[in-house]
Design a protein around this motif. Structure first.
Motif, PDB file in Angstrom:
ATOM      1  N   VAL A   1      -6.426  10.137   4.894  1.00  0.00           N
ATOM      2  CA  VAL A   1      -5.584   8.988   5.302  1.00  0.00           C
ATOM      3  C   VAL A   1      -6.046   8.371   6.600  1.00  0.00           C
ATOM      4  N   HIS A   2      -6.308   7.200   6.528  1.00  0.00           N
ATOM      5  CA  HIS A   2      -6.787   6.338   7.628  1.00  0.00           C
ATOM      6  C   HIS A   2      -5.622   6.516   8.920  1.00  0.00           C
TER       7      HIS A   2
ATOM      8  N   ILE B   1       3.383   5.225   9.796  1.00  0.00           N
ATOM      9  CA  ILE B   1       3.046   3.706   9.885  1.00  0.00           C
ATOM     10  C   ILE B   1       4.247   2.900   9.784  1.00  0.00           C
TER      11      ILE B   1
ATOM     12  N   LYS C   1      -3.470  -6.841   5.091  1.00  0.00           N
ATOM     13  CA  LYS C   1      -3.991  -6.612   6.518  1.00  0.00           C
ATOM     14  C   LYS C   1      -5.497  -7.231   6.594  1.00  0.00           C
TER      15      LYS C   1
ATOM     16  N   SER D   1      -4.024  -2.183   1.662  1.00  0.00           N
ATOM     17  CA  SER D   1      -3.199  -3.095   1.610  1.00  0.00           C
ATOM     18  C   SER D   1      -3.782  -4.469   1.311  1.00  0.00           C
TER      19      SER D   1
ATOM     20  N   MET E   1      -6.890   3.799   2.654  1.00  0.00           N
ATOM     21  CA  MET E   1      -7.797   3.142   3.728  1.00  0.00           C
ATOM     22  C   MET E   1      -6.956   2.632   4.696  1.00  0.00           C
ATOM     23  N   GLY E   2      -5.632   2.224   4.192  1.00  0.00           N
ATOM     24  CA  GLY E   2      -4.675   1.713   4.992  1.00  0.00           C
ATOM     25  C   GLY E   2      -5.165   0.137   4.958  1.00  0.00           C
TER      26      GLY E   2
ATOM     27  N   PHE F   1       7.101   4.503   6.931  1.00  0.00           N
ATOM     28  CA  PHE F   1       6.151   5.206   5.931  1.00  0.00           C
ATOM     29  C   PHE F   1       5.641   6.262   6.664  1.00  0.00           C
TER      30      PHE F   1
ATOM     31  N   ASN G   1       0.696  -1.021  -0.093  1.00  0.00           N
ATOM     32  CA  ASN G   1       0.046   0.073  -0.077  1.00  0.00           C
ATOM     33  C   ASN G   1       0.973   1.227  -0.049  1.00  0.00           C
TER      34      ASN G   1
HETATM   35  C1  LIG Z   1      -0.584   0.147   6.646  1.00  0.00           C
HETATM   36  C2  LIG Z   1      -0.797   1.277   5.974  1.00  0.00           C
HETATM   37  C3  LIG Z   1      -0.059   2.068   4.851  1.00  0.00           C
HETATM   38  C4  LIG Z   1       1.119   1.118   4.382  1.00  0.00           C
HETATM   39  O1  LIG Z   1       0.569  -0.170   3.972  1.00  0.00           O
HETATM   40  P1  LIG Z   1       1.640  -1.412   3.385  1.00  0.00           P
HETATM   41  O2  LIG Z   1       0.806  -2.349   2.934  1.00  0.00           O
HETATM   42  O3  LIG Z   1       2.310  -1.646   4.780  1.00  0.00           O
HETATM   43  O4  LIG Z   1       2.777  -0.718   2.488  1.00  0.00           O
HETATM   44  C5  LIG Z   1      -0.420   3.055   4.300  1.00  0.00           C
HETATM   45  N1  LIG Z   1      -1.231   4.029   4.725  1.00  0.00           N
HETATM   46  C6  LIG Z   1      -1.972   3.554   5.688  1.00  0.00           C
HETATM   47  C7  LIG Z   1      -3.148   4.392   6.256  1.00  0.00           C
HETATM   48  C8  LIG Z   1      -1.961   2.345   6.415  1.00  0.00           C
HETATM   49  O5  LIG Z   1      -2.537   1.801   7.251  1.00  0.00           O
END
Ligand SMILES: *Cc1c(COP(=O)(O)O)cnc(C)c1O
Length: 463
Positions: free
Chosen positions: A220-221, A175, A290, A287, A254-255, A179, A148
Motif C-alpha cells: 500500500v502506498h 487515508i 488524484k 484513483s 498505488m493511491g 479509509f 480507489n
Molecule cells: C487515496 C488512496 C486510497 C483511496 O482512494 P479514493 O479514490 O479516495 O477512494 C486508497 N489507497 C491509497 C494508497 C490512497 O492513497
C-alpha cells in the motif's frame, strides 16, 4: 398588541388564491414550481398576521422571487480553490479538463454506456475506458469502479476472501479519515497478517508469513505520511517474486497512480502504473481523481484472469461507475495519448507544473484590485508560499508558489478581522477559499486560471 380597533390584521390580508392568480406570481410558479410558491405565499401571510404590519401586496413578487431563488439555489457551488492544495479532497480533487466536461454533457442523456453500437447489442460498460487503460499502461485487462477505496475492497474480496493477506506494519495507513487499510481488509473478508515493523520490513517477513491460508500479498502506498531515518522495505519487484514463487497474486495499491513521469515535469517523483506492472504486480489499484486528473473513480489494471475475477464479483455491480463519470474518464484518458497534451489540457497537471514566476506575475497584476476590495483594515502584499499536491501525495513535497496576502493592520482583534475577511470571500457569488496562517489570509494563486472572473467579483466583497 397595538391600540388599533381593528379586530385582527388578518382582515386586511388578501386571500392565498387571489395572490396566486396574479400574473407575476404565476410566472414564479412556472419557474420554481407551484408548491414552493404556495408555501412561500402562506409563510408571508403568516408573517404579516403575526407582525401586524400592513401586507405590501405590490412588493410580493420581488420578495417571493428572492426567497424562492435562495431556497432553490444549488448548494454544490463552483469555488476558487486558492488554498494552495491542488488536489483538495474537500474541494472536489481534480478539476476536469474541458474535453472531459464536454464528454460528460454529451453522455448525460441516453448514451451507449452498455451498448455495442457496431453490433447492435448489449455492450461492456467498462470497455470505453478499458482499451485506453490497457494501451496506456501495458496491462492485459482493466476495470473501473467508484473510487480507489472500492477498488481495493473489490480486489481483496475477489482474490482473498476468507484468506490471509500479509501487509507491512509501515503500510497500515489511514487515508482521509474513513479509509483505514486494516478496516477495509476486514470488510473485504480478509484476515490481515501484520508483518515487519513500522519503520522496517524485510523480504523474509513476507516469505515467513506465507502459509496454506495466504490469499495474496499486498503493498500500500503510504500516501500521506512519511517516515524518515532508519527505514527500509523490499523493492516491489522482490515482493512480487516471492508472491509468484508461491503462486500468489501480488496487489499494489498505488493511491495516486501517475501515468506519466512526474519527476520529468519537475514534480516530486512518483512511481508510475506502468512501473508497478513492470515490477510484477498482478493487480494495480489507483484513483482517477488524484494525479491522473480525472473524475472520482477507482482504476484497476492487471492480469486478465484476475481482473475477470473482480468483474464477476457481485461487489463490482454495487460499485460500478456512472455513465457521466465514465465519459469524463474516457475523455481524460484520451488526452494521455500524447503526454505533452495531457500536461497542457488536464488542469491538475497544468496547475502543478505552473512556474512560481508565472504565479507571482499573476499576483502582481491582481494585488491592486485585491487591496482596494479588502480596504484599509488590511495590509496587502504578494508573498512567496508553498503549494501542496494534496490527496495523499506527501505533505513534505512542496512546490514554490506565490500568494496574495492580507494582514490586519490593527494590533487588536486580528483573529476576528481575518475570520470576517475569509467569510466575506466565501460569501462571493463564486466563493473564494484561501488559507489562514501566521495572522494572515493567504490566497495561493497556483490554481487561479479565471483571473478576470476572480477580479470582477472582488468589487462586491461586502466587508
Ligand atoms: C487515496 C488512496 C486510497 C483511496 O482512494 P479514493 O479514490 O479516495 O477512494 C486508497 N489507497 C491509497 C494508497 C490512497 O492513497
Amino acid at each position: 398588541m397595538g391600540m388599533t380597533d381593528t379586530p385582527a390584521a388578518s382582515l386586511r390580508l388578501p386571500s392565498v388564491d387571489a395572490l396566486l392568480s396574479c400574473a407575476p406570481v404565476q410566472a414564479l410558479a412556472a419557474l420554481h414550481g407551484r408548491r414552493p410558491v404556495l408555501a412561500a405565499v402562506r409563510t408571508l401571510l403568516d408573517e404579516a398576521r403575526g407582525s401586524g404590519v400592513v401586507f405590501d401586496e405590490a412588493a410580493l413578487p420581488d420578495v417571493l422571487s428572492s426567497r424562492l431563488a435562495a431556497r432553490q439555489a444549488i448548494g454544490l457551488k463552483a469555488v476558487y480553490n486558492l488554498t494552495g492544495t491542488v488536489l483538495h479532497t474537500n474541494l472536489g480533487r481534480a478539476p476536469l479538463a474541458d474535453e472531459a466536461i464536454q464528454a460528460m454533457v454529451a453522455a448525460a442523456g441516453a448514451s451507449a454506456v452498455e451498448f455495442d453500437l457496431a453490433k447492435g447489442r448489449r455492450g461492456e460498460r467498462d470497455a470505453h475506458v478499458e482499451r485506453w487503460l490497457c494501451e496506456l499502461t501495458g496491462a492485459e485487462a482493466a476495470l473501473v469502479v467508484n473510487n480507489n477505496a472500492s477498488a481495493v475492497l473489490l480486489a481483496l474480496n475477489a482474490l482473498a476472501n476468507g484468506k490471509e493477506v500479509p501487509v507491512s506494519r509501515g503500510e497500515l495507513v489511514e487515508i482521509g479519515g474513513a479509509f483505514r487499510v486494516p478496516d477495509v481488509m476486514r470488510r473485504a473478508g480478509v484476515k490481515l497478517i501484520e508483518i515487519g515493523t513500522t519503520n522496517r520490513t524485510h523480504l523474509k517477513d513476507y516469505a515467513e508469513a506465507i502459509g496454506p491460508k495466504t490469499g495474496a500479498l499486498m503493498i500500500v502506498h503510504p500516501s500521506n505520511y512519511a517516515i524518515q531515518g532508519f527505514t527500509g522495505k523490499p523493492a516491489p519487484a522482490e515482493i512480487a517474486a516471492v508472491a509468484h514463487e508461491h503462486g500468489l497474486p501480488f496487489i499494489d495499491d498505488m493511491g495516486s497512480g501517475a501515468l506519466i513521469d512526474m519527476a520529468a515535469l519537475g514534480l516530486p517523483a512518483e512511481r508510475t502504473v506502468q512501473q508497478a506492472l513492470a515490477d510484477g504486480a498482478d493487480i494495480v489499484t489507483f484513483s482517477g481523481d488524484k494525479l491522473l486528473g480525472g473524475p472520482q473513480s477507482g482504476l484497476v489494471v492487471g492480469r486478465k484472469d484476475l481482473v475477470e475475477k473482480l468483474r464477476r464479483n457481485p461487489l463490482k455491480r454495487a460499485m460500478r461507475l456512472d455513465k457521466v463519470m465514465l465519459a469524463a474518464l474516457e475523455a481524460t484518458l484520451v488526452l494521455y495519448d500524447d503526454p505533452e497534451r495531457a500536461v497542457q489540457r488536464i488542469p491538475s497537471l497544468r496547475l502543478l507544473t505552473r512556474s512560481a514566476a508565472e504565479i507571482r506575475a499573476l499576483a502582481e497584476r491582481l494585488v491592486p484590485g485585491f487591496a482596494a476590495a479588502v480596504g484599509d483594515g488590511f495590509a496587502v502584499s504578494v508573498e512567496d508560499c508553498q503549494s501542496q499536491i494534496g490527496s495523499g501525495a506527501l505533505p513534505v513535497d512542496l512546490i514554490p508558489s506565490a500568494a496574495l496576502v492580507a494582514r490586519p493592520v490593527a494590533a487588536k482583534g486580528k483573529g476576528r478581522a481575518l475570520t470576517r475577511l475569509a467569510a466575506a470571500l466565501r460569501g462571493l457569488p463564486r466563493p473564494v477559499v484561501g488559507r489562514l496562517a501566521d495572522d494572515a489570509l493567504w490566497l495561493d494563486l497556483r490554481c487561479l486560471e479565471d483571473k478576470a472572473g476572480f477580479a470582477a467579483q472582488l468589487k462586491g466583497l461586502g466587508l
